[in-house]
Design an enzyme around this catalytic site. Sequence first.
Site, PDB file in Angstrom:
ATOM      1  N   ASN A  18       0.796  -1.221   0.000  1.00 17.50           N
ATOM      2  CA  ASN A  18       0.000   0.000   0.000  1.00 17.50           C
ATOM      3  C   ASN A  18       0.832   1.277   0.000  1.00 17.50           C
ATOM      4  OD1 ASN A  18       0.693  -0.897   2.674  1.00 17.50           O
ATOM      5  ND2 ASN A  18      -0.627   0.696   3.515  1.00 17.50           N
ATOM      6  N   GLY A  20       5.240   3.046  -0.093  1.00 20.05           N
ATOM      7  CA  GLY A  20       6.690   2.879  -0.185  1.00 20.05           C
ATOM      8  C   GLY A  20       7.133   1.875  -1.233  1.00 20.05           C
ATOM      9  N   ASP A  55      -3.642  -9.013   7.996  1.00 22.56           N
ATOM     10  CA  ASP A  55      -2.528  -8.914   8.937  1.00 22.56           C
ATOM     11  C   ASP A  55      -1.758 -10.221   8.845  1.00 22.56           C
ATOM     12  OD1 ASP A  55      -0.810  -8.847  11.113  1.00 22.56           O
ATOM     13  OD2 ASP A  55      -2.291  -7.982  12.483  1.00 22.56           O
ATOM     14  N   TYR A 147      15.042  -5.935  13.954  1.00 17.44           N
ATOM     15  CA  TYR A 147      14.828  -5.763  12.524  1.00 17.44           C
ATOM     16  C   TYR A 147      15.902  -6.499  11.717  1.00 17.44           C
ATOM     17  CZ  TYR A 147      13.948  -3.299   8.093  1.00 17.44           C
ATOM     18  OH  TYR A 147      13.661  -2.982   6.787  1.00 17.44           O
ATOM     19  N   LYS A 151      15.314  -9.598   9.050  1.00 19.34           N
ATOM     20  CA  LYS A 151      15.669  -9.485   7.638  1.00 19.34           C
ATOM     21  C   LYS A 151      16.769 -10.467   7.243  1.00 19.34           C
ATOM     22  CE  LYS A 151      12.803  -6.253   6.380  1.00 19.34           C
ATOM     23  NZ  LYS A 151      11.718  -6.543   5.407  1.00 19.34           N
TER      24      LYS A 151
END
Length: 241
Positions: A18, A20, A55, A147, A151
């Site tokens: 939605n 970026g 979600d 994070y 990743k």
Amino acid sequence: MTSTPAPEPRSVLVTGGNRGIGRAIAEAFLAQGDRVAVTSRSGEAPEGALAVACDVTDQAQVDAAFATIEEAHGPVEVLVANAGITRDTLVLRMSDDDWASVLDTNLTGSFRVARRASKSMLRLRRGRLIFVSSVVGLLGSAGQVNYAASKSGLVGMARSLARELGSRSITANVVAPGFVETDMTAELPEEKRAEYRAAIPLQRYASTEEVAAAVTWLASPGAAYVTGAVIPVDGGLGMGH
């Protein structure tokens, strides 16, 4: 001279599409004529895409989203697992919830959608799984232990899936963007932006379209023999990793 026929439109799913990078990826596939579905918690999507509220931390919502997408577009042939969040703080201040929420969304959420997409890809005997990681997953970053771990985990997951599903012509690859021009980076103080830019050999941030180009290439016929790869789109920031 005969022209090369246009490829058949495919059913493409972009999670977190939605805004970026995810939005640019969805728009790039739409521009190619593919049937694109976008999932997000808000249920928003670019014009022309099928918007599905989902979600990725909830398996029931993931299953419901796939049912909606399959009814509208057919089985998912290209999955781009892009949905992600941050909860940045130094490790001594990082709560269990800071850790768990990021891992559950970024890593386990990607696992949930990949597992569900693999069902139809195995029946089709073809498919493309593409995971959006980050240069942070390769280099590390102070204040981003959660994070970076999430990743980095995508790399091991993609390479394991590449080995497990390769015999059915299903590829699994990772795109690892560096600093990208987004609303988030635009809010950084100019001195911090300059500091980051100085560390990048190309001396600039990426555009979201440049990241999208790497993703669409991995989904293209030209990348049919590429699997288990990590494609950096970071201006040289993470070279050697």
